[in-house]
Design an enzyme around this catalytic site. Structure first.
Site, PDB file in Angstrom:
ATOM      1  N   THR A  10       0.804  -1.224   0.000  1.00  0.00           N
ATOM      2  CA  THR A  10       0.000   0.000   0.000  1.00  0.00           C
ATOM      3  C   THR A  10       0.836   1.273   0.000  1.00  0.00           C
ATOM      4  O   THR A  10       1.718   1.435   0.828  1.00  0.00           O
ATOM      5  CB  THR A  10      -0.918   0.049   1.251  1.00  0.00           C
ATOM      6  OG1 THR A  10      -1.629  -1.163   1.358  1.00  0.00           O
ATOM      7  CG2 THR A  10      -1.899   1.188   1.195  1.00  0.00           C
ATOM      8  N   ARG A  69     -10.911 -10.735  -2.103  1.00  0.00           N
ATOM      9  CA  ARG A  69     -10.614 -10.262  -0.744  1.00  0.00           C
ATOM     10  C   ARG A  69     -10.446  -8.722  -0.773  1.00  0.00           C
ATOM     11  O   ARG A  69      -9.868  -8.160  -1.679  1.00  0.00           O
ATOM     12  CB  ARG A  69      -9.325 -10.935  -0.245  1.00  0.00           C
ATOM     13  CG  ARG A  69      -8.807 -10.418   1.081  1.00  0.00           C
ATOM     14  CD  ARG A  69      -7.740  -9.368   0.898  1.00  0.00           C
ATOM     15  NE  ARG A  69      -7.126  -8.966   2.146  1.00  0.00           N
ATOM     16  CZ  ARG A  69      -6.340  -7.901   2.256  1.00  0.00           C
ATOM     17  NH1 ARG A  69      -6.081  -7.149   1.230  1.00  0.00           N
ATOM     18  NH2 ARG A  69      -5.827  -7.591   3.421  1.00  0.00           N
ATOM     19  N   VAL A  70     -10.993  -8.058   0.241  1.00  0.00           N
ATOM     20  CA  VAL A  70     -10.883  -6.602   0.320  1.00  0.00           C
ATOM     21  C   VAL A  70     -10.130  -6.238   1.597  1.00  0.00           C
ATOM     22  O   VAL A  70     -10.444  -6.756   2.672  1.00  0.00           O
ATOM     23  CB  VAL A  70     -12.286  -5.938   0.344  1.00  0.00           C
ATOM     24  CG1 VAL A  70     -12.159  -4.422   0.408  1.00  0.00           C
ATOM     25  CG2 VAL A  70     -13.097  -6.359  -0.876  1.00  0.00           C
ATOM     26  N   GLY A  71      -9.143  -5.372   1.483  1.00  0.00           N
ATOM     27  CA  GLY A  71      -8.386  -4.931   2.653  1.00  0.00           C
ATOM     28  C   GLY A  71      -8.924  -3.632   3.231  1.00  0.00           C
ATOM     29  O   GLY A  71     -10.093  -3.274   3.031  1.00  0.00           O
ATOM     30  N   ASP A  72      -8.075  -2.931   3.941  1.00  0.00           N
ATOM     31  CA  ASP A  72      -8.487  -1.726   4.665  1.00  0.00           C
ATOM     32  C   ASP A  72      -8.538  -0.469   3.798  1.00  0.00           C
ATOM     33  O   ASP A  72      -9.274   0.480   4.099  1.00  0.00           O
ATOM     34  CB  ASP A  72      -7.503  -1.455   5.814  1.00  0.00           C
ATOM     35  CG  ASP A  72      -6.071  -1.326   5.282  1.00  0.00           C
ATOM     36  OD1 ASP A  72      -5.532  -2.338   4.812  1.00  0.00           O
ATOM     37  OD2 ASP A  72      -5.509  -0.206   5.324  1.00  0.00           O
ATOM     38  N   THR A  98      -1.041   1.500   6.545  1.00  0.00           N
ATOM     39  CA  THR A  98      -0.487   0.431   5.709  1.00  0.00           C
ATOM     40  C   THR A  98      -0.220  -0.771   6.610  1.00  0.00           C
ATOM     41  O   THR A  98       0.102  -0.600   7.791  1.00  0.00           O
ATOM     42  CB  THR A  98       0.802   0.888   4.996  1.00  0.00           C
ATOM     43  OG1 THR A  98       1.480  -0.249   4.450  1.00  0.00           O
ATOM     44  CG2 THR A  98       1.768   1.594   5.933  1.00  0.00           C
ATOM     45  N   GLY A  99      -0.370  -1.977   6.061  1.00  0.00           N
ATOM     46  CA  GLY A  99      -0.160  -3.168   6.881  1.00  0.00           C
ATOM     47  C   GLY A  99      -1.212  -4.209   6.596  1.00  0.00           C
ATOM     48  O   GLY A  99      -1.896  -4.161   5.567  1.00  0.00           O
ATOM     49  N   GLY A 133      -4.388  -5.692   6.298  1.00  0.00           N
ATOM     50  CA  GLY A 133      -5.679  -5.030   6.222  1.00  0.00           C
ATOM     51  C   GLY A 133      -6.724  -5.547   7.200  1.00  0.00           C
ATOM     52  O   GLY A 133      -7.490  -4.775   7.776  1.00  0.00           O
TER      53      GLY A 133
HETATM   54  N1  GLY Z   1      -3.196  -2.748   3.605  1.00  0.00           N
HETATM   55  C1  GLY Z   1      -3.652  -3.190   2.385  1.00  0.00           C
HETATM   56  C2  GLY Z   1      -4.392  -4.449   2.418  1.00  0.00           C
HETATM   57  O1  GLY Z   1      -4.394  -5.170   3.416  1.00  0.00           O
HETATM   58  O2  GLY Z   1      -5.007  -4.757   1.425  1.00  0.00           O
END
Ligand code: GLY
Length: 285
Positions: free
Chosen positions: A169, A196-199, A218-219, A221
């Site tokens: 990210t 899959r969806v992150g943060d 960042t990290g 999600g």
């Molecule tokens: N931080 C981005 C994700 O986990 O997709």
């Protein structure tokens, strides 16, 4: 008044890349607009294959690339989820905010919007993404599925992502002429299933902006979403100095995490592993 732009190249990005990000920050800075500043900065990082966003995004375990991005100002929000075959997801997130009545667009609808707005077909795949996927697939193959029923196998996939180099990210925050803005873009945190969806595209989780400041994360999600990390940081702004807030809010984190944030007094960043950052500031009366 001090106007500033701060950007990061993702948790796990080599600190030696900070010189490059410093250059990107001065190129991207627009002394009239915090929004232009963060979008320009994110586009530069999306176009650089070193970073896991736009060109250089990691592949899902099925070999496809699905990207997420978001922009936020004190009054607006736009994000895209799982968008494929475009060059700059952050520009599409900006278009969602400025050219549609919606806040979030996903998958095939987001892609149709992109094509309608003239985004050309583009393949963001790189040799780096290919090699990363091969590494992930060999880790996954070593899982004994007899001993790891469905959910523990998925859990193990989550655990692997803590072992694999987690470059993840890109993001930017800015304060220009009295207004804040934030932007993020990502190819996701490997290994991940298609869909899959992150943060990053979720307001309050991977991004937040309001009249007190702007924050991006960042990290891993899943962990960031559980903590609703960016709005938690934002809510604390004004209660103590920014760097203590960032440290405190990530104390109980399981997995790598990084944050950049800006308020009216300046900016700060925190990361549990190396993370490249760059900034540009200018004074106005
Ligand atoms: N931080 C981005 C994700 O986990 O997709």
């Amino acid at each position: 008044m001090k106007n500033s732009l701060l950007l990061h190249g993702g948790i796990g990005s080599e600190s030696s890349l900070s010189a490059l990000l410093q250059e990107y920050a001065s190129k991207a800075f627009d002394n009239k607009s915090s929004l232009n500043s963060v979008v320009n900065a994110t586009v530069l990082m999306e176009d650089d294959p070193i970073f896991n966003a736009g060109t250089g995004s990691y592949q899902r375990i099925d070999g496809t690339i699905q990207m997420d991005a978001a922009v936020m100002t004190e009054t607006g929000f736009g994000s895209v989820i799982g968008v494929e075959k475009i060059r700059n997801p952050v520009k599409l997130a900006l278009d969602v905010m400025q050219k549609t009545p919606h806040l979030i667009m996903a998958g095939d609808g987001a892609l149709r919007l992109a094509r309608m707005l003239g985004y050309e077909e583009y393949d963001p795949n790189t040799q780096k993404a290919q090699e990363q996927r091969e590494k992930v697939m060999s880790e996954l193959a070593s899982i004994d599925s007899e001993k790891n029923p469905r959910f523990s196998a998925l859990k193990r996939m989550g655990d692997i992502s803590k072992l694999i180099k987690p470059e993840d990210t890109v993001g930017a925050v800015a304060y220009v002429n009295g207004t804040f803005a934030a932007a993020v873009s990502t190819g996701g945190a490997t290994p991940m299933l298609r869909g899959r969806v992150g943060d990053s595209p979720i307001p309050g989780a991977g991004i937040y902006c309001g009249p007190k400041g702007a924050v991006v994360a960042t990290g891993f999600g899943e962990e960031i979403i559980k903590h609703m990390l960016c709005i938690s940081v934002y809510n604390d702004i004004g209660s103590k100095n920014l760097s203590s807030i960032l440290e405190e809010r990530t104390k109980s984190f399981d997995g790598p995490v990084g944050l950049i944030a800006i308020d009216k007094n300046g900016y700060s960043y925190f990361s549990s592993k190396p993370m490249a950052v760059g900034s540009f500031s200018s004074e106005t009366e």
